[in-house]
Design a protein around this motif. Structure first.
Motif, PDB file in Angstrom:
ATOM      1  N   LEU A 235      23.731 -23.165 -31.978  1.00  0.00           N
ATOM      2  CA  LEU A 235      25.026 -22.559 -32.173  1.00  0.00           C
ATOM      3  C   LEU A 235      25.232 -23.178 -33.423  1.00  0.00           C
ATOM      4  O   LEU A 235      25.395 -24.422 -33.929  1.00  0.00           O
ATOM      5  CB  LEU A 235      26.416 -22.893 -31.298  1.00  0.00           C
ATOM      6  CG  LEU A 235      26.408 -22.261 -30.062  1.00  0.00           C
ATOM      7  CD1 LEU A 235      27.813 -22.697 -29.539  1.00  0.00           C
ATOM      8  CD2 LEU A 235      26.212 -20.727 -30.044  1.00  0.00           C
ATOM      9  N   ASN A 237      27.848 -23.031 -36.605  1.00  0.00           N
ATOM     10  CA  ASN A 237      29.362 -22.524 -36.896  1.00  0.00           C
ATOM     11  C   ASN A 237      29.846 -21.315 -35.937  1.00  0.00           C
ATOM     12  O   ASN A 237      30.392 -20.388 -36.144  1.00  0.00           O
ATOM     13  CB  ASN A 237      29.613 -21.696 -38.338  1.00  0.00           C
ATOM     14  CG  ASN A 237      28.849 -22.775 -39.401  1.00  0.00           C
ATOM     15  OD1 ASN A 237      29.334 -23.987 -39.502  1.00  0.00           O
ATOM     16  ND2 ASN A 237      28.676 -22.312 -40.663  1.00  0.00           N
ATOM     17  N   ASP A 238      29.306 -21.907 -34.724  1.00  0.00           N
ATOM     18  CA  ASP A 238      29.597 -21.395 -33.456  1.00  0.00           C
ATOM     19  C   ASP A 238      29.089 -19.797 -33.285  1.00  0.00           C
ATOM     20  O   ASP A 238      29.256 -19.013 -32.406  1.00  0.00           O
ATOM     21  CB  ASP A 238      31.164 -20.885 -33.348  1.00  0.00           C
ATOM     22  CG  ASP A 238      31.589 -20.788 -32.019  1.00  0.00           C
ATOM     23  OD1 ASP A 238      31.101 -21.582 -31.085  1.00  0.00           O
ATOM     24  OD2 ASP A 238      32.692 -20.152 -31.376  1.00  0.00           O
ATOM     25  N   GLU A 239      28.157 -19.486 -34.253  1.00  0.00           N
ATOM     26  CA  GLU A 239      27.366 -18.334 -34.054  1.00  0.00           C
ATOM     27  C   GLU A 239      25.982 -18.635 -33.541  1.00  0.00           C
ATOM     28  O   GLU A 239      25.284 -19.472 -33.762  1.00  0.00           O
ATOM     29  CB  GLU A 239      27.422 -17.784 -35.675  1.00  0.00           C
ATOM     30  CG  GLU A 239      28.278 -17.232 -36.268  1.00  0.00           C
ATOM     31  CD  GLU A 239      28.636 -15.902 -35.863  1.00  0.00           C
ATOM     32  OE1 GLU A 239      27.824 -15.040 -35.691  1.00  0.00           O
ATOM     33  OE2 GLU A 239      30.015 -15.728 -35.643  1.00  0.00           O
ATOM     34  N   HIS A 241      21.829 -18.577 -32.825  1.00  0.00           N
ATOM     35  CA  HIS A 241      20.738 -18.648 -33.776  1.00  0.00           C
ATOM     36  C   HIS A 241      19.728 -19.137 -32.769  1.00  0.00           C
ATOM     37  O   HIS A 241      19.697 -19.980 -31.956  1.00  0.00           O
ATOM     38  CB  HIS A 241      20.948 -19.710 -34.948  1.00  0.00           C
ATOM     39  CG  HIS A 241      21.773 -19.329 -36.087  1.00  0.00           C
ATOM     40  ND1 HIS A 241      23.147 -19.220 -36.229  1.00  0.00           N
ATOM     41  CD2 HIS A 241      21.273 -18.554 -37.171  1.00  0.00           C
ATOM     42  CE1 HIS A 241      23.528 -18.691 -37.056  1.00  0.00           C
ATOM     43  NE2 HIS A 241      22.451 -18.555 -37.955  1.00  0.00           N
ATOM     44  N   TRP A 255      19.570 -15.412 -36.930  1.00  0.00           N
ATOM     45  CA  TRP A 255      20.726 -15.098 -36.232  1.00  0.00           C
ATOM     46  C   TRP A 255      20.334 -14.446 -34.896  1.00  0.00           C
ATOM     47  O   TRP A 255      19.520 -13.358 -34.917  1.00  0.00           O
ATOM     48  CB  TRP A 255      21.718 -14.255 -37.084  1.00  0.00           C
ATOM     49  CG  TRP A 255      22.892 -14.178 -36.323  1.00  0.00           C
ATOM     50  CD1 TRP A 255      24.154 -14.746 -36.715  1.00  0.00           C
ATOM     51  CD2 TRP A 255      23.463 -13.170 -35.447  1.00  0.00           C
ATOM     52  NE1 TRP A 255      25.325 -14.494 -36.014  1.00  0.00           N
ATOM     53  CE2 TRP A 255      24.919 -13.310 -35.252  1.00  0.00           C
ATOM     54  CE3 TRP A 255      22.823 -12.090 -34.861  1.00  0.00           C
ATOM     55  CZ2 TRP A 255      25.354 -12.680 -34.206  1.00  0.00           C
ATOM     56  CZ3 TRP A 255      23.380 -11.455 -33.824  1.00  0.00           C
ATOM     57  CH2 TRP A 255      24.885 -11.718 -33.717  1.00  0.00           C
ATOM     58  N   LYS A 289      22.647 -11.581 -40.734  1.00  0.00           N
ATOM     59  CA  LYS A 289      23.736 -12.003 -39.776  1.00  0.00           C
ATOM     60  C   LYS A 289      24.023 -10.904 -38.710  1.00  0.00           C
ATOM     61  O   LYS A 289      25.116 -10.605 -38.030  1.00  0.00           O
ATOM     62  CB  LYS A 289      25.011 -11.636 -40.635  1.00  0.00           C
ATOM     63  CG  LYS A 289      25.172 -12.575 -41.946  1.00  0.00           C
ATOM     64  CD  LYS A 289      25.022 -14.008 -41.391  1.00  0.00           C
ATOM     65  CE  LYS A 289      24.953 -15.081 -42.610  1.00  0.00           C
ATOM     66  NZ  LYS A 289      24.764 -16.421 -42.135  1.00  0.00           N
ATOM     67  N   ASP A 296      26.536  -8.159 -30.345  1.00  0.00           N
ATOM     68  CA  ASP A 296      27.682  -7.917 -31.419  1.00  0.00           C
ATOM     69  C   ASP A 296      29.025  -8.567 -30.953  1.00  0.00           C
ATOM     70  O   ASP A 296      29.551  -8.233 -29.875  1.00  0.00           O
ATOM     71  CB  ASP A 296      27.848  -6.524 -31.588  1.00  0.00           C
ATOM     72  CG  ASP A 296      28.718  -6.372 -33.058  1.00  0.00           C
ATOM     73  OD1 ASP A 296      29.331  -7.197 -33.563  1.00  0.00           O
ATOM     74  OD2 ASP A 296      28.814  -5.353 -33.552  1.00  0.00           O
ATOM     75  N   ILE A 297      29.251  -9.902 -31.227  1.00  0.00           N
ATOM     76  CA  ILE A 297      30.330 -10.590 -30.884  1.00  0.00           C
ATOM     77  C   ILE A 297      31.627  -9.730 -31.379  1.00  0.00           C
ATOM     78  O   ILE A 297      31.913 -10.020 -32.422  1.00  0.00           O
ATOM     79  CB  ILE A 297      30.414 -12.019 -31.069  1.00  0.00           C
ATOM     80  CG1 ILE A 297      29.209 -12.653 -30.379  1.00  0.00           C
ATOM     81  CG2 ILE A 297      31.633 -12.608 -30.570  1.00  0.00           C
ATOM     82  CD1 ILE A 297      28.603 -13.886 -30.863  1.00  0.00           C
ATOM     83  N   TYR A 327      23.706 -18.218 -24.122  1.00  0.00           N
ATOM     84  CA  TYR A 327      25.037 -18.190 -24.816  1.00  0.00           C
ATOM     85  C   TYR A 327      26.118 -18.868 -24.208  1.00  0.00           C
ATOM     86  O   TYR A 327      26.981 -19.727 -24.609  1.00  0.00           O
ATOM     87  CB  TYR A 327      25.395 -17.040 -25.517  1.00  0.00           C
ATOM     88  CG  TYR A 327      26.465 -16.882 -26.356  1.00  0.00           C
ATOM     89  CD1 TYR A 327      26.477 -17.702 -27.639  1.00  0.00           C
ATOM     90  CD2 TYR A 327      27.491 -15.890 -26.251  1.00  0.00           C
ATOM     91  CE1 TYR A 327      27.382 -17.651 -28.410  1.00  0.00           C
ATOM     92  CE2 TYR A 327      28.563 -16.137 -27.135  1.00  0.00           C
ATOM     93  CZ  TYR A 327      28.485 -16.972 -28.171  1.00  0.00           C
ATOM     94  OH  TYR A 327      29.647 -16.835 -29.327  1.00  0.00           O
TER      95      TYR A 327
END
Length: 437
Positions: A235, A237-239, A241, A255, A289, A296-297, A327
């Motif tokens: 993660l 920035n909480d995204e 990868h 990403w 991104k 898709d969050i 995740y």
């Protein structure tokens, strides 16, 4: 030229329409109903007729239609009566892409993601079958060079006409076999034609069919099991990868979650490396991104996350669901709820046994009515087939804040407000789960 696109609300046709609009042509189009896509086209200044009507055809030079448009469509009949040239999308590609240096991405799964990753890395125009979050569209126009980054479509054989300088093939799993009359030799010969028409080729050496070409085709061959190593899911920035090493090229971050994301990125890297320095590729890869409707969050709270995913084939769903498990573990969620809107009766029946295996690990499975995509209804016993799941059959879902309400016969069955909730499907589930239905 004055060009009219029938079925302009489809993602593929809309991409061609936008591209020709940006190139300075006078573009119009039509569809059976309004949509988010048609609204965006109107905002660009493209005239869209809804519903389709013979009156939409006046003095155009060319009419282009999507694969699903029937020969008796009133606009096709009107165009032919007026002597206007009429081309199917696959035929029109020969004219639209004939002067471009095309990096053409093909395969049953992963096309949109791979093309969008390539678009993040390379300069040039792009036409993708999904919206890139990096530039908020499925089309990018770059008049400074002749490079075209293009998602090629095998569903109607149009990938053969994409004029590939570089043919990138992720996989060649049989799909859309109705177009090929369920003739596997014809299907695979189409891939051979596509690959052989390019001077540069980037191919997955571990795909069952592509691997049979290794002795005959000169290409940049990727062996995912040995060329892609040290895969990590992190993660940033909480995204989500995926971090991996590729051959002797070093470490890359991209990403998204999953081995399939690493595969898609690796193919894009190898294609770009034909003309770009690897360090520039490594840096530009970080600008990817994700794409709309692919992992898709669309909602995130401390105790819940909502994800929209376009997956509608068992291979796609299985790959994404493995990523979902990773995740959820990193986020500390112990509950995964899958909501599935089957896409087409034919696809569901042809792949039913594989669909049954796709959702293993879901604490709860909710199945919505089949999105027919114009097919006649057929009987499918979902309750019996999916009886080993914690199953709920529902009519639709509704979104409010970060809660999902499950509805049957206009009554609320339950509300989902905890853990990871993911919707799968290529129909209108995307609007339901986003709360825009």
């Amino acid at each position: 030229m004055k060009i009219h696109f029938i079925g302009i609300g489809g993602i593929g046709i809309s991409g061609l329409a936008q591209y020709m609009h940006y190139k300075g042509h006078e573009v119009s189009g039509s569809d059976i109903s309004d949509s988010i896509i048609t609204k965006k086209l109107c905002d660009l200044g493209i005239k869209v007729t809804v519903p389709q009507s013979a009156d939409a055809i006046d003095s155009q030079d060319l009419v282009i239609h999507s694969a699903i448009i029937r020969p008796d469509n009133p606009e096709i009949l009107a165009a032919k009566e007026k002597g206007i040239e009429v081309l199917a999308r696959r035929e029109a590609l020969l004219q639209i892409l004939d002067t471009s240096k095309v990096y053409s991405v093909a395969g049953a799964h992963g096309k949109s993601t791979t093309t969008a990753i390539l678009t993040a890395i390379m300069d040039g125009s792009a036409i993708i079958g999904a919206e890139s979050k990096a530039f908020g569209s499925n089309v990018r126009y770059d008049e400074t060079n002749d490079v075209m980054l293009f998602e090629a479509d095998e569903s109607d054989g149009s990938f053969i006409n994409s004029n590939p300088h570089c043919a990138i093939v992720i996989n060649a799993e049989p799909e859309h076999m109705e177009y090929y009359d369920y003739n596997y030799e014809l299907f695979y010969d189409s891939y051979k034609t596509f690959i052989n028409s390019a001077s540069c080729r980037v191919l997955n050496a571990e795909d069952p069919f592509l691997s049979t070409l290794k002795d005959d085709v000169e290409a940049h061959w990727l062996y995912p099991s040995t060329d892609i190593t040290n895969i990590e899911f992190v993660l940033i920035n909480d995204e989500p990868h995926t971090r991996f090493n590729l051959k002797d090229m070093g470490l890359f971050d991209v990403w998204g979650f999953g081995k399939h994301i690493a595969l898609d990125a690796a193919l894009a890297i190898l294609a770009a490396n034909e003309s770009m320095d690897i360090e520039e590729i490594r840096s530009k890869l970080l600008t990817f991104k994700g794409i709309k409707k692919r992992f898709d969050i669309v909602g995130a709270e401390i105790d819940s996350v909502i994800i929209d995913d376009y997956g509608h084939h068992p291979t796609e769903i299985r790959a994404t669901f493995e990523s979902v498990k990773e995740y959820a573990q990193l986020k500390g969620f112990d509950k995964i709820t899958a909501i599935w809107q089957p896409h087409k009766y034919s696809r569901t029946i042809d792949n039913l046994e594989e669909f049954i295996k796709c959702f293993e690990g879901a604490e709860e499975l909710i199945i919505l009515p089949v999105w027919s995509a114009g097919e006649a209804p057929r009987d499918i016993d979902f309750k019996e087939s999916f009886k080993n799941y914690n199953l709920t059959m529902a009519d639709n879902i509704q979104r409010a804040n970060n809660n999902i309400t499950v509805i049957k016969d206009k009554e609320t069955l339950k509300t989902l407000d905890k853990g990871l909730i993911i919707g799968f499907g290529a129909g209108d589930i995307t609007y339901q789960i986003r709360g825009t239905a």
